[in-house]
Structure formats: structure tokens, C-alpha cells
Motif scaffolding. Structure first.
Motif, PDB file in Angstrom:
ATOM      1  N   PHE A 168     -27.891  39.078  -0.189  1.00  0.00           N
ATOM      2  CA  PHE A 168     -26.914  38.361  -1.110  1.00  0.00           C
ATOM      3  C   PHE A 168     -26.787  36.817  -0.337  1.00  0.00           C
ATOM      4  O   PHE A 168     -26.696  35.838  -1.110  1.00  0.00           O
ATOM      5  CB  PHE A 168     -25.696  38.964  -1.232  1.00  0.00           C
ATOM      6  CG  PHE A 168     -24.379  38.358  -1.387  1.00  0.00           C
ATOM      7  CD1 PHE A 168     -24.405  38.379  -2.889  1.00  0.00           C
ATOM      8  CD2 PHE A 168     -23.412  37.647  -0.745  1.00  0.00           C
ATOM      9  CE1 PHE A 168     -23.259  37.647  -3.512  1.00  0.00           C
ATOM     10  CE2 PHE A 168     -22.575  36.984  -1.437  1.00  0.00           C
ATOM     11  CZ  PHE A 168     -22.291  37.190  -2.463  1.00  0.00           C
ATOM     12  N   ASN A 172     -28.009  33.011  -1.908  1.00  0.00           N
ATOM     13  CA  ASN A 172     -26.958  32.101  -2.257  1.00  0.00           C
ATOM     14  C   ASN A 172     -27.189  30.953  -1.521  1.00  0.00           C
ATOM     15  O   ASN A 172     -26.325  29.739  -1.889  1.00  0.00           O
ATOM     16  CB  ASN A 172     -25.525  32.549  -2.184  1.00  0.00           C
ATOM     17  CG  ASN A 172     -25.026  33.650  -3.182  1.00  0.00           C
ATOM     18  OD1 ASN A 172     -24.943  33.009  -4.389  1.00  0.00           O
ATOM     19  ND2 ASN A 172     -24.782  34.678  -3.080  1.00  0.00           N
ATOM     20  N   HIS A 175     -28.429  27.859  -3.516  1.00  0.00           N
ATOM     21  CA  HIS A 175     -27.497  27.217  -4.397  1.00  0.00           C
ATOM     22  C   HIS A 175     -26.437  26.434  -3.660  1.00  0.00           C
ATOM     23  O   HIS A 175     -26.316  25.293  -3.928  1.00  0.00           O
ATOM     24  CB  HIS A 175     -26.746  28.390  -5.016  1.00  0.00           C
ATOM     25  CG  HIS A 175     -27.553  29.377  -5.859  1.00  0.00           C
ATOM     26  ND1 HIS A 175     -28.178  28.787  -7.029  1.00  0.00           N
ATOM     27  CD2 HIS A 175     -27.588  30.630  -5.899  1.00  0.00           C
ATOM     28  CE1 HIS A 175     -28.768  29.726  -7.473  1.00  0.00           C
ATOM     29  NE2 HIS A 175     -28.606  30.851  -6.927  1.00  0.00           N
ATOM     30  N   ILE A 176     -25.999  26.940  -2.358  1.00  0.00           N
ATOM     31  CA  ILE A 176     -25.284  26.382  -1.231  1.00  0.00           C
ATOM     32  C   ILE A 176     -25.844  24.770  -1.025  1.00  0.00           C
ATOM     33  O   ILE A 176     -25.197  23.845  -0.991  1.00  0.00           O
ATOM     34  CB  ILE A 176     -24.639  26.918  -0.286  1.00  0.00           C
ATOM     35  CG1 ILE A 176     -23.869  28.272  -0.748  1.00  0.00           C
ATOM     36  CG2 ILE A 176     -23.825  26.046   0.693  1.00  0.00           C
ATOM     37  CD1 ILE A 176     -23.489  29.084   0.390  1.00  0.00           C
TER      38      ILE A 176
END
Length: 419
Positions: A168, A172, A175-176
């Protein structure tokens, strides 16, 4: 037919013993003093010894003591010839290690009966020792089976619990990274559009150290990404090492198993407490997929590598800083004559003494301090290689030079034909 050593300083008694024993079909060795008898015992290891109580150089009692003190000779059946009939004398003989007595003058029927009885007892002792050895092996297998079952369940739980949040987070982070770059680009645009910020905004820019933040924030994200990738590699290595879903024989890449074992001991390879790190040299040959029990062989690799690290750590502690060689573990794999895989794990550590080497594969034998080893690892590794895979596990070692553990595994015929 048994091998019997007759010891007496009287040549007549020697001849009598030799004739009586050979008439029963035994192979007879002769010695005329205790020292010669001890030398022949060490060289030929007879099944039974008949010796006189009173002899030059080394009497019968001292000969019994020395033979029983040697683990390699202790099961030899010893008969003392004596004229002494006092209970105290017989007790002294038994305490020295004698198993039976024969009175002088020698009665042929008594001699033959005591020899037959002694050989039966020796055979029973050997059977008992063999049964005890098998029992120890079975016990070690049961302990290891339970241990690996518990370890497998624990690894499955840890791998699952770590993998989900790490996946997870790792998913992400990209994207961050995009969002943060967009925000930094936006701040830069604002600076271009409004080159003269208000005092309040200028104080805020100074307080957060915007220039440093703009440079360091992407680096932090890269570090986080590297960290999550390492966690994912750890989970993958745990799965490869345990092979929880591969309990049956199947073709696998042996190099992959070695790499997973090396990854799991990385924390022991780095420099610490003033000690140099351990260098790993890999010399991998061209190996085809090898049919085996992957989890079991990975366990062998891990144990042998951990043993090599232990030997290197002990060696580094004992040697002075100026004389310490670079601690090194060499891992070599080769394919020998199209029928065998050979895996060598070589260290330049403390080595193994000649007195210890014959026992390293015995269950529950260990030279490590209490609490640091149970003496099961090499025994189980030997069983996995020899009994489970029909191979060989050999040890070549020199004290203060190093140790080479050699795994020889035969190819399955079907894989050779396919290759």
C-alpha cells in the motif's frame, strides 16, 4: 569370525591362547606387553582383548583404563587373566574397565565360553548404540520438523502482515512523488508571479526554509521508496527461503535459494564494533533447474553460511588487528560431468580441529557455548542432503586456515535428458 587381541608376556600362554581362539575361527593378534597392546588396539580396533593382569611397561589395569577412556575404543570387550580371586581385586579390575575375568591356569572350555559371551555382549552393545543413534536422529528430525512447521507458520504470518501495508505504501509513494513535484512547481510559479511577497509570507518562507525543503523533500521520498523496496525484497526472500507453497519436489533455481539465504544474513555481514565486514565472493556456474525440496535445501544453505560467519567472527576475535585477513566467504557452484551439482561454501575462519571433525554431523554434538547451539544444524543438513536428496555433504578444514563445506547433489535423469 571376530578379531581378538591376546596380550601376555609369557610366550607359552600366547601360543595356547592363539591355538584355542583360532580353533573357534577367530582372527588372533598377539602382543607381549601393555604398550604394544595399546598400539595394536589403536591400529586394528579388535572386537575383544584378553590380557594378563601383570605385564611389563603397562599392566592390565592401566591398559583397561586407557582403552575405556578412548571413545573410539571404549566398546571393546576386555577380559583380564589373573590368579587373583579376592573380591577386592576383582572390584579393582572392574573399576579399571575390565568386563570379565579368566582365572589361571586357563581352562580351554571356560576361555571359549567367556569369549563367546563377551562377543555376544559386544554385539548387543553395538546394536544398542546403533539404536540410540537412530533414536537421536529421529528425535532431531521430529524437533526440526516441529521447528520448521512453526517457523513456516510464523513466516507466512509475518510475510502477509508486512506485505499488505508495504505494498500500500509503496504503491502510493509514486503518487506522492508526483503530487509533491506539482506542489513545488506551483510554489515556484507563485514566486515568479509574486517576486515580492508580504512580510508575513516572507517570514513563513524563512521559517520553513523553503529552498532546503524544495531540495530535500524529493530525496526523502527516494529514501522511503528504497526502504519499501527493501522490505518487499525481504518478504520475497522469506517466501523463497521457506518455499511454503512448494513442499514437494520441483525444479528450482538453486542460485535463487542461495541468494535468499545470503539476503537473510546481510545484517551479519556488515562492519560492526570495530570488526571489518565479511566479503562475499560468488562464483556461480551454469546450472539447469534442479529438482529438489527447495525449502529444505534453502535451510541447508542458511545454516552453512551462518556457520561460516560464526567461524569468521571467532577468528577475528582471536587474532590481532595487524594479522587479521579479510574475512571472506566464497560460494561456488559447478555442474560436474552432467550428473552432479557441486556447491561449495568456503570461509577463511578458525577452522575445525581433527579431533572434532569426525563428530560434526552427530546429533546434539556442538562446540558452541551453552545457549548458542543445540548441535542439530549440521546433523539435519547432512540428513537433508544425504537422505532426502541422495547426495553427499563433506567437510574439509584446517585449524586457523578455514573450512570448506561441499554439497554434492545428483541430477534426476529426467532433467538431464530434458537439458
Amino acid at each position: 569370525m571376530a578379531k581378538i587381541l591376546a596380550v601376555d608376556d609369557d610366550i607359552t600362554v600366547q601360543i595356547i591362547l592363539q591355538e584355542l581362539l583360532e580353533s573357534e575361527g577367530h582372527d588372533v593378534l598377539l602382543a607381549d606387553d601393555g604398550e604394544a597392546a595399546l598400539q595394536k588396539t589403536q591400529e586394528f580396533q579388535p572386537d575383544l582383548i584378553i590380557c594378563d593382569w601383570m605385564m611389563p611397561k603397562l599392566d592390565g589395569l592401566e591398559l583397561c583404563r586407557r582403552i575405556k577412556a578412548d571413545p573410539q575404543l571404549a566398546t571393546i570387550f576386555l577380559i583380564l587373566i589373573t590368579i587373583r580371586e579376592q573380591v577386592a581385586d576383582r572390584v579393582q579390575g572392574l573399576d579399571s574397565g575390565a568386563d570379565d575375568f579368566l582365572s589361571k591356569p586357563i581352562e580351554p572350555s571356560e576361555l571359549q565360553a567367556r569369549v563367546r559371551s563377551g562377543l555376544r555382549l559386544r554385539q548387543l552393545n553395538q546394536q544398542l548404540s546403533q539404536a540410540l543413534h537412530h533414536l537421536k536422529q529421529t528425535q532431531s528430525q521430529l524437533i526440526q520438523s516441529e521447528k520448521m512447521s512453526s517457523l513456516g507458520q510464523m513466516i507466512a504470518g509475518i510475510a502477509h502482515e508486512i506485505n499488505n501495508p508495504v505494498t500500500f505504501i509503496h504503491g502510493n509513494l509514486s503518487h506522492i512523488e508526483d503530487y509533491s513535484q506539482d506542489l513545488l512547481d506551483l510554489v515556484e510559479c507563485y514566486q515568479q508571479e509574486y517576486p515580492n511577497p508580504s512580510p508575513h509570507l516572507q517570514n513563513k518562507i524563512t521559517h520553513v526554509n523553503l529552498d532546503f525543503l524544495s531540495q530535500d523533500f524529493p530525496k526523502v521520498l527516494v529514501s522511503m521508496k528504497v526502504g519499501t523496496e527493501r522490505l518487499r525484497e525481504l518478504v520475497l526472500s522469506l517466501r523463497k527461503f521457506s518455499r511454503l507453497d512448494e513442499a514437494e519436489r520441483k525444479p528450482v533455481d538453486l542460485h535463487e535459494g542461495i541468494e535468499s539465504a545470503l539476503f537473510l544474513v546481510q545484517h551479519r555481514l556488515s562492519t560492526s564494533a570495530g570488526q571489518p565486514g565479511i566479503q562475499i565472493i560468488k562464483d556461480y556456474g551454469d546450472l539447469p533447474p534442479f529438482e529438489c525440496f527447495p525449502g529444505q535445501l534453502n535451510q541447508v544453505f542458511l545454516h552453512l553460511i551462518n556457520n561460516a560467519i560464526d567461524a569468521l567472527e571467532i577468528s577475528q576475535e582471536k587474532e590481532s588487528a595487524s594479522s587479521k585477513p579479510m574475512p571472506t566467504i566464497n560460494v561456488k557452484t559447478t555442474r560436474h560431468n552432467n550428473y552432479q551439482v557441486i556447491i561449495c561454501i568456503i570461509d577463511n575462519g578458525i577452522g575445525i580441529s581433527d579431533s572434532v571433525k569426525p563428530r560434526i554431523f552427530d546429533p546434539f554434538f556442538t562446540t558452541k557455548p551453552v545457549g548458542q547451539g543445540r548441535g542439530l544444524g549440521l546433523s539435519i543438513a547432512h540428513q537433508i542432503v544425504v537422505k532426502q536428496h541422495g547426495g553427499e555433504l563433506e567437510c574439509m578444514s584446517q585449524p586457523n586456515v578455514g573450512t570448506e563445506m561441499i554439497i554434492k547433489l545428483p541430477f534426476k535423469k529426467c532433467l538431464l535428458n530434458a537439458d
